[in-house]
Scaffold this motif. Structure first.
Motif, PDB file in Angstrom:
ATOM      1  N   LYS A 225      68.407  23.951 -40.850  1.00 33.49           N
ATOM      2  CA  LYS A 225      68.251  22.722 -41.268  1.00 33.49           C
ATOM      3  C   LYS A 225      67.918  21.716 -40.236  1.00 33.49           C
ATOM      4  O   LYS A 225      67.069  20.518 -40.255  1.00 33.49           O
ATOM      5  CB  LYS A 225      69.190  22.131 -42.071  1.00 33.49           C
ATOM      6  N   ASN A 226      68.522  21.842 -38.912  1.00 36.32           N
ATOM      7  CA  ASN A 226      68.290  21.081 -37.893  1.00 36.32           C
ATOM      8  C   ASN A 226      67.373  21.653 -36.812  1.00 36.32           C
ATOM      9  O   ASN A 226      67.308  21.168 -35.671  1.00 36.32           O
ATOM     10  CB  ASN A 226      69.397  20.952 -36.814  1.00 36.32           C
ATOM     11  N   HIS A 227      66.412  22.091 -37.316  1.00 35.08           N
ATOM     12  CA  HIS A 227      65.136  22.716 -36.646  1.00 35.08           C
ATOM     13  C   HIS A 227      64.263  21.595 -36.098  1.00 35.08           C
ATOM     14  O   HIS A 227      63.950  20.721 -36.622  1.00 35.08           O
ATOM     15  CB  HIS A 227      64.199  23.785 -37.491  1.00 35.08           C
ATOM     16  N   VAL A 228      64.030  21.891 -34.632  1.00 24.91           N
ATOM     17  CA  VAL A 228      63.425  20.952 -33.845  1.00 24.91           C
ATOM     18  C   VAL A 228      61.680  20.543 -34.418  1.00 24.91           C
ATOM     19  O   VAL A 228      61.512  19.577 -34.097  1.00 24.91           O
ATOM     20  CB  VAL A 228      63.256  21.584 -32.479  1.00 24.91           C
ATOM     21  N   SER A 229      61.313  21.365 -35.145  1.00 19.12           N
ATOM     22  CA  SER A 229      59.827  21.301 -35.740  1.00 19.12           C
ATOM     23  C   SER A 229      59.614  20.407 -36.921  1.00 19.12           C
ATOM     24  O   SER A 229      58.871  20.128 -37.381  1.00 19.12           O
ATOM     25  CB  SER A 229      59.202  22.618 -36.056  1.00 19.12           C
ATOM     26  N   PHE A 230      60.963  19.967 -37.359  1.00 22.09           N
ATOM     27  CA  PHE A 230      61.042  19.172 -38.705  1.00 22.09           C
ATOM     28  C   PHE A 230      60.927  17.528 -38.165  1.00 22.09           C
ATOM     29  O   PHE A 230      61.753  16.927 -37.232  1.00 22.09           O
ATOM     30  CB  PHE A 230      62.313  19.232 -39.410  1.00 22.09           C
ATOM     31  N   ALA A 231      60.026  17.042 -38.626  1.00 22.75           N
ATOM     32  CA  ALA A 231      59.897  15.425 -38.180  1.00 22.75           C
ATOM     33  C   ALA A 231      61.120  14.597 -38.446  1.00 22.75           C
ATOM     34  O   ALA A 231      61.643  13.740 -37.997  1.00 22.75           O
ATOM     35  CB  ALA A 231      58.726  14.518 -39.035  1.00 22.75           C
ATOM     36  N   SER A 232      61.683  15.469 -39.773  1.00 21.57           N
ATOM     37  CA  SER A 232      63.047  14.377 -40.167  1.00 21.57           C
ATOM     38  C   SER A 232      64.197  14.576 -39.145  1.00 21.57           C
ATOM     39  O   SER A 232      65.039  13.761 -39.305  1.00 21.57           O
ATOM     40  CB  SER A 232      63.372  15.205 -41.483  1.00 21.57           C
ATOM     41  N   ASN A 233      63.865  15.400 -38.090  1.00 20.97           N
ATOM     42  CA  ASN A 233      65.224  15.460 -37.079  1.00 20.97           C
ATOM     43  C   ASN A 233      64.696  14.644 -35.972  1.00 20.97           C
ATOM     44  O   ASN A 233      65.463  14.903 -34.752  1.00 20.97           O
ATOM     45  CB  ASN A 233      65.396  17.024 -36.663  1.00 20.97           C
ATOM     46  N   HIS A 234      64.018  13.739 -35.849  1.00 22.10           N
ATOM     47  CA  HIS A 234      63.303  13.007 -34.717  1.00 22.10           C
ATOM     48  C   HIS A 234      63.005  11.608 -35.189  1.00 22.10           C
ATOM     49  O   HIS A 234      62.364  11.277 -36.239  1.00 22.10           O
ATOM     50  CB  HIS A 234      61.936  13.513 -34.289  1.00 22.10           C
TER      51      HIS A 234
ATOM     52  N   ASP B 161      53.157  14.370 -36.828  1.00 20.37           N
ATOM     53  CA  ASP B 161      52.978  13.817 -35.585  1.00 20.37           C
ATOM     54  C   ASP B 161      53.078  14.662 -34.539  1.00 20.37           C
ATOM     55  O   ASP B 161      53.659  15.920 -34.865  1.00 20.37           O
ATOM     56  CB  ASP B 161      54.300  12.544 -35.376  1.00 20.37           C
ATOM     57  N   ILE B 162      52.595  14.564 -33.248  1.00 23.32           N
ATOM     58  CA  ILE B 162      52.540  15.704 -32.158  1.00 23.32           C
ATOM     59  C   ILE B 162      53.492  15.107 -31.313  1.00 23.32           C
ATOM     60  O   ILE B 162      53.200  14.004 -30.675  1.00 23.32           O
ATOM     61  CB  ILE B 162      51.155  15.842 -31.899  1.00 23.32           C
ATOM     62  N   ILE B 163      54.453  15.726 -30.786  1.00 25.91           N
ATOM     63  CA  ILE B 163      55.253  15.224 -29.634  1.00 25.91           C
ATOM     64  C   ILE B 163      55.321  16.555 -28.461  1.00 25.91           C
ATOM     65  O   ILE B 163      54.802  17.712 -28.752  1.00 25.91           O
ATOM     66  CB  ILE B 163      56.639  15.398 -30.115  1.00 25.91           C
ATOM     67  N   ASP B 164      55.741  16.127 -27.353  1.00 26.12           N
ATOM     68  CA  ASP B 164      55.725  17.126 -26.127  1.00 26.12           C
ATOM     69  C   ASP B 164      57.238  17.552 -26.145  1.00 26.12           C
ATOM     70  O   ASP B 164      58.201  16.754 -26.199  1.00 26.12           O
ATOM     71  CB  ASP B 164      55.373  16.430 -24.817  1.00 26.12           C
ATOM     72  N   LEU B 165      57.415  18.920 -26.209  1.00 31.77           N
ATOM     73  CA  LEU B 165      58.807  19.625 -26.261  1.00 31.77           C
ATOM     74  C   LEU B 165      58.667  20.617 -25.209  1.00 31.77           C
ATOM     75  O   LEU B 165      58.187  21.525 -24.888  1.00 31.77           O
ATOM     76  CB  LEU B 165      58.653  20.335 -27.489  1.00 31.77           C
ATOM     77  N   LYS B 166      59.680  20.020 -24.174  1.00 31.98           N
ATOM     78  CA  LYS B 166      59.452  20.796 -22.615  1.00 31.98           C
ATOM     79  C   LYS B 166      58.124  21.338 -22.275  1.00 31.98           C
ATOM     80  O   LYS B 166      58.094  22.452 -22.013  1.00 31.98           O
ATOM     81  CB  LYS B 166      60.671  21.930 -23.098  1.00 31.98           C
ATOM     82  N   GLY B 167      57.265  20.311 -22.228  1.00 33.91           N
ATOM     83  CA  GLY B 167      55.848  20.817 -21.737  1.00 33.91           C
ATOM     84  C   GLY B 167      55.035  21.711 -22.955  1.00 33.91           C
ATOM     85  O   GLY B 167      53.937  21.815 -22.606  1.00 33.91           O
ATOM     86  N   LEU B 168      55.477  21.953 -24.065  1.00 34.78           N
ATOM     87  CA  LEU B 168      54.690  22.513 -25.101  1.00 34.78           C
ATOM     88  C   LEU B 168      54.348  21.423 -26.419  1.00 34.78           C
ATOM     89  O   LEU B 168      55.198  20.778 -26.753  1.00 34.78           O
ATOM     90  CB  LEU B 168      55.518  23.541 -26.119  1.00 34.78           C
ATOM     91  N   GLN B 169      53.307  21.502 -26.674  1.00 39.57           N
ATOM     92  CA  GLN B 169      52.652  20.565 -27.782  1.00 39.57           C
ATOM     93  C   GLN B 169      53.907  20.944 -29.170  1.00 39.57           C
ATOM     94  O   GLN B 169      53.372  22.194 -29.436  1.00 39.57           O
ATOM     95  CB  GLN B 169      51.399  20.486 -27.877  1.00 39.57           C
ATOM     96  N   GLN B 170      54.237  19.917 -29.782  1.00 36.49           N
ATOM     97  CA  GLN B 170      54.616  20.403 -30.894  1.00 36.49           C
ATOM     98  C   GLN B 170      54.296  19.505 -32.057  1.00 36.49           C
ATOM     99  O   GLN B 170      54.448  18.346 -32.196  1.00 36.49           O
ATOM    100  CB  GLN B 170      56.016  20.596 -30.964  1.00 36.49           C
ATOM    101  N   ILE B 171      53.655  20.137 -33.140  1.00 36.91           N
ATOM    102  CA  ILE B 171      53.280  19.437 -34.409  1.00 36.91           C
ATOM    103  C   ILE B 171      54.607  19.389 -35.143  1.00 36.91           C
ATOM    104  O   ILE B 171      55.607  20.389 -35.332  1.00 36.91           O
ATOM    105  CB  ILE B 171      52.369  20.016 -35.127  1.00 36.91           C
ATOM    106  N   LEU B 172      55.025  18.199 -35.576  1.00 34.30           N
ATOM    107  CA  LEU B 172      56.060  18.061 -36.435  1.00 34.30           C
ATOM    108  C   LEU B 172      55.646  18.236 -37.980  1.00 34.30           C
ATOM    109  O   LEU B 172      54.703  17.367 -38.432  1.00 34.30           O
ATOM    110  CB  LEU B 172      56.713  16.390 -36.357  1.00 34.30           C
ATOM    111  N   TRP B 173      56.607  18.777 -38.761  1.00 33.14           N
ATOM    112  CA  TRP B 173      56.100  19.328 -39.865  1.00 33.14           C
ATOM    113  C   TRP B 173      57.079  18.861 -41.023  1.00 33.14           C
ATOM    114  O   TRP B 173      58.375  18.435 -40.505  1.00 33.14           O
ATOM    115  CB  TRP B 173      56.266  21.051 -40.097  1.00 33.14           C
ATOM    116  N   PRO B 174      56.860  18.667 -42.079  1.00 35.69           N
ATOM    117  CA  PRO B 174      57.866  18.459 -43.298  1.00 35.69           C
ATOM    118  C   PRO B 174      58.799  19.542 -43.226  1.00 35.69           C
ATOM    119  O   PRO B 174      58.601  20.535 -42.719  1.00 35.69           O
ATOM    120  CB  PRO B 174      57.204  18.583 -44.410  1.00 35.69           C
TER     121      PRO B 174
END
Ligand code: VGL
Ligand code: ZN
Length: 196
Positions: free
Chosen positions: A50-59, A66-79
């Motif tokens: 549930k606390n997965h980094v790819s969930f927008a709800s955890n940011h 939305d797209i964020i930078d995650l330790k140098g990797l581009q990460q799309i935030l998902w529902p």
């Protein structure tokens, strides 16, 4: 040995799911028609805590896509999707599980996403899929499932990298964005993927 690899045929990716792929459910009867042609069928399952980094709800202050930078990797935030143990993480209820010899779970590490069925997005950890396929003497994989432009695409790239002969079952995939997928398909053909 030839394997049918079905990527993420899960409720959350079906119409009505939290990350629905348009017409995603249409692949199920097609998969049923072709399953018997294979020595082995394997399925991947997106399986996030549930606390997965790819969930927008955890940011804080972020929204889905939305797209964020995650330790140098581009990460799309998902529902939130495919949360371990929820109905959305289950396979499509009609999917015939009888011919399936292995279920490979991915995306289980809260800190990194995993689009491919073989590796996480940082290529740090293996899921065990390549080892399993080698152990059963599989040389050729035919790939289908959801979403064509996300997990199917990255699974194909890693299957090539791992040295398998790879075919894309184009009638048995559906994309989140079909224009994007048409472009990806051209790249895949150049890399040696057969479109069948
Ligand atoms: C997928 C986005 C996030 C997929 C999984 O199965 O294509 N897409 N997690
Ligand atoms: Zn996911």
């Amino acid at each position: 040995m030839k394997t049918l690899l079905i990527v993420d045929p899960q409720q959350d990716f079906m119409p009505g799911g939290s990350l629905e792929v348009p017409k995603g459910d249409e692949i199920i009867p097609i998969i049923h028609r072709i399953m018997k042609k294979y020595d082995t069928c394997v399925v991947t399952q997106d399986w996030h805590p549930k606390n997965h980094v790819s969930f927008a709800s955890n940011h804080a202050q972020k929204k889905p896509f939305d797209i964020i930078d995650l330790k140098g990797l581009q990460q799309i935030l998902w529902p939130d999707h495919c949360v371990q143990g929820t109905k959305g993480a289950d396979f499509h209820p009609a999917l015939n599980m009888k011919p399936i010899s292995a279920i490979i779970r991915k995306g289980t590490d809260p800190h990194i996403d995993s689009y491919s069925g073989f590796y996480d997005n940082g290529h740090l950890k293996k899921t065990g899929l390549a080892g399993y396929l080698r152990d059963i003497s599989c040389k050729e994989v035919h790939i289908c499932g959801l979403a064509a432009d996300v997990c199917v695409y990255y699974t194909i790239l890693d299957a090539l990298k791992e040295g398998f002969s790879v075919s894309l079952l184009q009638d048995a995939v559906r994309a989140l964005d079909s224009d994007t997928f048409e472009k990806m398909k051209k790249d895949l053909i150049e890399m040696g993927v057969k479109i069948i």
